[in-house]
Design an enzyme around this catalytic site. Structure first.
Site, PDB file in Angstrom:
ATOM      1  NE  ARG A  79      47.209  49.351  41.984  1.00 42.16           N
ATOM      2  CZ  ARG A  79      46.600  49.430  40.801  1.00 42.16           C
ATOM      3  NH1 ARG A  79      47.210  49.983  39.801  1.00 42.16           N
ATOM      4  NH2 ARG A  79      45.411  48.922  40.645  1.00 42.16           N
TER       5      ARG A  79
ATOM      6  NE  ARG B  63      51.983  49.378  35.845  1.00 43.72           N
ATOM      7  CZ  ARG B  63      50.944  49.742  35.118  1.00 43.72           C
ATOM      8  NH1 ARG B  63      50.908  49.478  33.850  1.00 43.72           N
ATOM      9  NH2 ARG B  63      49.933  50.372  35.690  1.00 43.72           N
TER      10      ARG B  63
ATOM     11  NE  ARG C 164      54.587  40.688  36.928  1.00 48.62           N
ATOM     12  CZ  ARG C 164      53.664  41.489  36.373  1.00 48.62           C
ATOM     13  NH1 ARG C 164      53.218  42.515  37.027  1.00 48.62           N
ATOM     14  NH2 ARG C 164      53.166  41.220  35.189  1.00 48.62           N
TER      15      ARG C 164
ATOM     16  CG  ASP D   5      44.427  43.275  40.848  1.00 49.16           C
ATOM     17  OD1 ASP D   5      45.046  44.332  40.642  1.00 49.16           O
ATOM     18  OD2 ASP D   5      43.234  43.122  40.516  1.00 49.16           O
TER      19      ASP D   5
ATOM     20  CE1 TYR E 286      38.141  46.726  36.425  1.00 49.29           C
ATOM     21  CE2 TYR E 286      37.904  46.770  38.808  1.00 49.29           C
ATOM     22  CZ  TYR E 286      38.469  47.270  37.644  1.00 49.29           C
ATOM     23  OH  TYR E 286      39.352  48.313  37.702  1.00 49.29           O
TER      24      TYR E 286
HETATM   25  O1  CP3 Z   1      51.137  48.425  45.792  1.00 57.70           O
HETATM   26  C1  CP3 Z   1      49.957  48.082  45.964  1.00 57.70           C
HETATM   27  O2  CP3 Z   1      49.036  48.915  46.106  1.00 57.70           O
HETATM   28  C2  CP3 Z   1      49.645  46.612  46.124  1.00 57.70           C
HETATM   29  C3  CP3 Z   1      49.147  45.929  45.003  1.00 57.70           C
HETATM   30  C4  CP3 Z   1      47.823  46.250  44.342  1.00 57.70           C
HETATM   31  C5  CP3 Z   1      47.631  45.998  42.969  1.00 57.70           C
HETATM   32  N1  CP3 Z   1      46.320  46.207  42.677  1.00 57.70           N
HETATM   33  C6  CP3 Z   1      48.681  45.537  42.048  1.00 57.70           C
HETATM   34  C7  CP3 Z   1      48.532  45.765  40.620  1.00 57.70           C
HETATM   35  C8  CP3 Z   1      46.605  46.686  44.862  1.00 57.70           C
HETATM   36  C9  CP3 Z   1      46.272  47.136  46.278  1.00 57.70           C
HETATM   37  C10 CP3 Z   1      45.663  46.640  43.794  1.00 57.70           C
HETATM   38  C11 CP3 Z   1      44.241  46.964  43.957  1.00 57.70           C
HETATM   39  C12 CP3 Z   1      43.420  47.211  42.773  1.00 57.70           C
HETATM   40  N2  CP3 Z   1      43.403  46.532  41.583  1.00 57.70           N
HETATM   41  C13 CP3 Z   1      42.390  48.174  42.733  1.00 57.70           C
HETATM   42  C14 CP3 Z   1      42.015  49.085  43.865  1.00 57.70           C
HETATM   43  C15 CP3 Z   1      42.976  50.209  43.984  1.00 57.70           C
HETATM   44  C16 CP3 Z   1      42.819  51.297  42.966  1.00 57.70           C
HETATM   45  O3  CP3 Z   1      43.790  51.534  42.231  1.00 57.70           O
HETATM   46  O4  CP3 Z   1      41.755  51.913  42.932  1.00 57.70           O
HETATM   47  C17 CP3 Z   1      41.789  48.108  41.464  1.00 57.70           C
HETATM   48  C18 CP3 Z   1      40.672  48.976  40.950  1.00 57.70           C
HETATM   49  C19 CP3 Z   1      42.427  47.058  40.757  1.00 57.70           C
HETATM   50  C20 CP3 Z   1      42.136  46.578  39.373  1.00 57.70           C
HETATM   51  C21 CP3 Z   1      43.358  46.762  38.534  1.00 57.70           C
HETATM   52  N3  CP3 Z   1      44.402  45.859  38.481  1.00 57.70           N
HETATM   53  C22 CP3 Z   1      43.728  47.892  37.777  1.00 57.70           C
HETATM   54  C23 CP3 Z   1      42.877  49.120  37.556  1.00 57.70           C
HETATM   55  C24 CP3 Z   1      45.017  47.636  37.251  1.00 57.70           C
HETATM   56  C25 CP3 Z   1      45.903  48.577  36.477  1.00 57.70           C
HETATM   57  C26 CP3 Z   1      45.813  48.383  35.022  1.00 57.70           C
HETATM   58  C27 CP3 Z   1      47.011  49.059  34.389  1.00 57.70           C
HETATM   59  O5  CP3 Z   1      47.921  48.326  33.984  1.00 57.70           O
HETATM   60  O6  CP3 Z   1      47.014  50.288  34.298  1.00 57.70           O
HETATM   61  C28 CP3 Z   1      45.406  46.371  37.700  1.00 57.70           C
HETATM   62  C29 CP3 Z   1      46.698  45.718  37.439  1.00 57.70           C
HETATM   63  C30 CP3 Z   1      47.684  45.834  38.548  1.00 57.70           C
HETATM   64  N4  CP3 Z   1      47.388  45.608  39.860  1.00 57.70           N
HETATM   65  C31 CP3 Z   1      49.048  46.145  38.432  1.00 57.70           C
HETATM   66  C32 CP3 Z   1      49.597  46.096  39.722  1.00 57.70           C
HETATM   67  C33 CP3 Z   1      51.021  46.300  40.132  1.00 57.70           C
HETATM   68  C34 CP3 Z   1      49.787  46.419  37.130  1.00 57.70           C
HETATM   69  C35 CP3 Z   1      50.153  45.073  36.583  1.00 57.70           C
HETATM   70  C36 CP3 Z   1      51.336  45.094  35.730  1.00 57.70           C
HETATM   71  O7  CP3 Z   1      52.478  45.164  36.266  1.00 57.70           O
HETATM   72  O8  CP3 Z   1      51.125  44.989  34.516  1.00 57.70           O
END
Ligand code: CP3
Length: 348
Positions: A31, A35, A44, A80, A155
């Protein structure tokens, strides 16, 4: 078409993943793109998460932001785990502060029949973004990724984020055949998503099984491992090291390695020393600074980073990372200092 990018076999990240000697311990952060960065929030503005993942110009910019700012040893592709599911037609949204939410949970044979296999034609914007990125990144490797079958199934079956995974486990135990068929389909989707990224020039891949720590080892081996192995095998012929990560997976580390990983990701609940004792010398390890410690006073954080680098030296290969993703309110300057410190104290 531009010339094929140079293979980055000599980058510290790829060398560490292959358990070869390195000039310094490579470091990147799960991550890292997201954010915690003001420049991320700026680009974004007004663009939905899924939409941003489908725009190669935005994916390229967001992926590069933490590389420019922190000098990390790898970029992680901005996307994602649910992007390939949306690409094959699953109605879902990524809700800020919540995560992926699926309109209609997948719980029956008829639901599975509506989930097609993934082909490269479903995700043309992924190959394009990887190609743009590889051209911009020069000698910094790009890590492609996908969600593992269990985490994706959770999911889909729950319909959104879940603490207890009760519907998922009910399906696993109540209809093992449907469970295995669902996971086989998800393994195809994940594996193809990884393959598309590696074929377009990613130098390594990571399979995220974030929530599989909810299972005991026997269930992992019976219900999950063969499918994660199939997803990883999809890039078997492509000469990219494979990282396999989950949260709370201390009991599963060896089984996750045996699914076909080169590198096993370790969260912060298990020390690298204990992880290496459980894994032996067949795998490199990745991890494992607690992301919450980035909020601690620098002296305490520095001591912890130094001890993780030291423990990592006993592993056959070590990639420094967090034990899970960067928390949104993290001070980005602290991440930059951690990168500098890891490089300084690990320089050989
Ligand atoms: O920087 C990075 O790691 C690359 C991008 C990345 C994202 N998601 C962007 C993202 C990666 C590698 C992921 C993987 C992902 N997504 C996982 C596996 C990694 C982990 O954290 O265990 C999982 C479980 C997800 C599912 C998911 N998508 C979650 C739990 C969330 C967060 C929800 C939140 O807002 O708290 C997302 C959304 C997400 N994925 C965001 C980002 C940057 C936030 C989106 C936003 O800007 O609103």
């Amino acid at each position: 078409m531009t010339d094929a990018p140079p293979p980055l076999h000599d980058s510290p990240l790829v060398r560490a993943a292959r358990r070869q000697s390195v000039p310094h311990t490579p470091v990147w952060f799960m991550r890292q793109a997201g954010r915690s960065l003001p420049e991320y929030r700026a680009v974004r503005e007004g663009v939905g998460m899924l939409e941003s993942c489908r725009r190669p110009d935005l994916v390229t910019e967001i992926t590069l932001q933490p590389v420019r700012r922190h000098g990390v040893d790898a970029a992680i592709f901005f996307s994602d785990i649910v992007v390939p599911l949306a690409a094959v037609g699953v109605h879902l949204d990524i809700v800020a502060g919540v995560g992926p939410v699926v309109a209609k949970p997948v719980r029956t044979r008829a639901d599975l029949d509506r989930l097609p296999e993934l082909t490269p034609e479903h995700v043309p914007y992924i190959s394009e973004a990887v190609r743009l990125l590889v051209a911009e990144l020069g000698d910094t490797p790009l890590i492609g990724f996908a969600g593992a079958p269990f985490t994706l199934a959770s999911y889909l079956v729950e319909g959104g984020p879940s603490k207890n995974h009760e519907h998922t486990k009910a399906l696993m135990y109540g209809d093992p055949q449907l469970w295995h068929d669902l996971c086989a389909r998800l393994a195809q989707i994940s594996g193809e998503f990884l393959r598309v990224q590696a074929a377009a020039g990613a130098s390594a891949v990571q399979l995220f099984d974030s929530w599989v720590g909810a299972l005991p080892r026997t269930d992992y081996e019976r219900f999950v491992q063969p499918h994660s192995a199939a997803a990883l095998a999809a890039v078997g012929g492509l000469d990219v090291p494979k990282i396999h990560f989950g949260v709370g997976t201390g009991e599963l580390l060896a089984s996750m390695g045996a699914a076909g990983a080169d590198v096993v990701g370790v969260d912060f609940r298990v020390s690298l020393t204990d992880a290496v004792a459980r894994l032996g010398d067949r795998y490199a390890v990745q991890g494992n600074l607690d992301p919450a410690l980035l909020f601690a006073p620098w002296e305490a954080l520095e001591a912890k980073v130094r001890s993780i680098v030291e423990e990592g030296k006993a592993a056959p290969g070590h990639i420094f990372n967090l034990g899970h993703g960067v928390l949104p309110s993290t001070d980005p300057d602290v991440l930059t200092r951690v990168v500098e410190l890891v490089h300084e104290v690990s320089a050989r």
